[in-house]
Write a protein that holds these residues in place. Structure first.
Motif, PDB file in Angstrom:
ATOM      1  N   LEU A  40       0.829  -1.211   0.000  1.00 14.64           N
ATOM      2  CA  LEU A  40       0.000   0.000   0.000  1.00 14.64           C
ATOM      3  C   LEU A  40       0.862   1.259   0.000  1.00 14.64           C
ATOM      4  O   LEU A  40       0.561   2.222  -0.713  1.00 14.64           O
ATOM      5  N   VAL A  60      -2.150   5.843   4.081  1.00 13.85           N
ATOM      6  CA  VAL A  60      -2.296   4.413   4.355  1.00 13.85           C
ATOM      7  C   VAL A  60      -2.661   4.223   5.810  1.00 13.85           C
ATOM      8  O   VAL A  60      -2.092   4.875   6.693  1.00 13.85           O
ATOM      9  N   LEU A  99      -5.886   4.192   1.741  1.00 17.60           N
ATOM     10  CA  LEU A  99      -5.723   2.770   1.460  1.00 17.60           C
ATOM     11  C   LEU A  99      -5.597   2.057   2.794  1.00 17.60           C
ATOM     12  O   LEU A  99      -4.791   2.470   3.638  1.00 17.60           O
TER      13      LEU A  99
END
Length: 182
Positions: A40, A60, A99
């Motif tokens: 990610l 992230v 993410l």
């Protein structure tokens, strides 16, 4: 201009090749141990400059100690890049794209969550279909093939996983990928 068109056609041919291999059950995967959080972060690094230029927060949320999964990192990065690229198109300045990764029993769940314009509920059932575009006004001007989400679905399914989407108009969209931990 000719060079640009040639590159566009090359990408289109490669996209169609990927889909035909997936249809035939012959999409090859280079399975290896993959650290979800690192994957990610790799995707975020690839789009951080563009997000900064658009004044969009890109980040992230993933525990770096998540267990590894057996997957093809290049193909999964391609899926995530497609989802982030789409999110950047539809998320306004001051918006956010996150993410995430978390474990479920026997699976890893990845999500791309945006605070963009959302997807019309009538378009959601077709969103993974080839050449389908939820925003018809982008049909010719974007230079995109309309194959990205179909390819993403094919890659996820080649990993024996599934991909889904939830969206609320004016609030944002969440793409969820669930991959088995083998």
């Amino acid at each position: 201009a000719m060079h640009s068109e040639a590159q566009h056609l090359t990408r289109l041919v490669e996209d169609l090749r990927t889909l035909s291999l997936a249809d035939a059950g012959e999409l090859s995967l280079n399975l290896q141990p993959v650290e979800p959080a690192a994957m990610l972060h790799r995707v975020v690094a690839a789009y951080q400059h563009r997000a900064d230029q658009q004044n969009i927060q890109l980040g992230v949320e993933a525990d770096p100690t998540l267990p590894q999964i057996q997957a093809d990192p290049e193909r999964l990065v391609r899926v995530l890049k497609n989802l982030v690229s789409n999110a950047l198109r539809y998320t306004p300045a001051q918006g956010q794209i996150t993410l995430t990764a978390l474990t479920r029993p026997d699976a890893l769940q990845l999500q791309v969550i945006d605070t963009g314009s959302g997807i019309d509920p009538q378009a959601l059932p077709n969103i993974f279909n080839r050449f389908f575009r939820a925003d018809e006004s982008r049909q010719q001007s974007s230079g995109e093939s309309g194959l990205g989400l179909a390819i993403a679905k094919a890659i996820v399914e080649a990993h024996h996983g599934r991909v889904s989407v939830d969206s609320v108009m004016g609030e944002g969209t969440t793409f969820t990928i669930v991959l088995p931990r083998r």
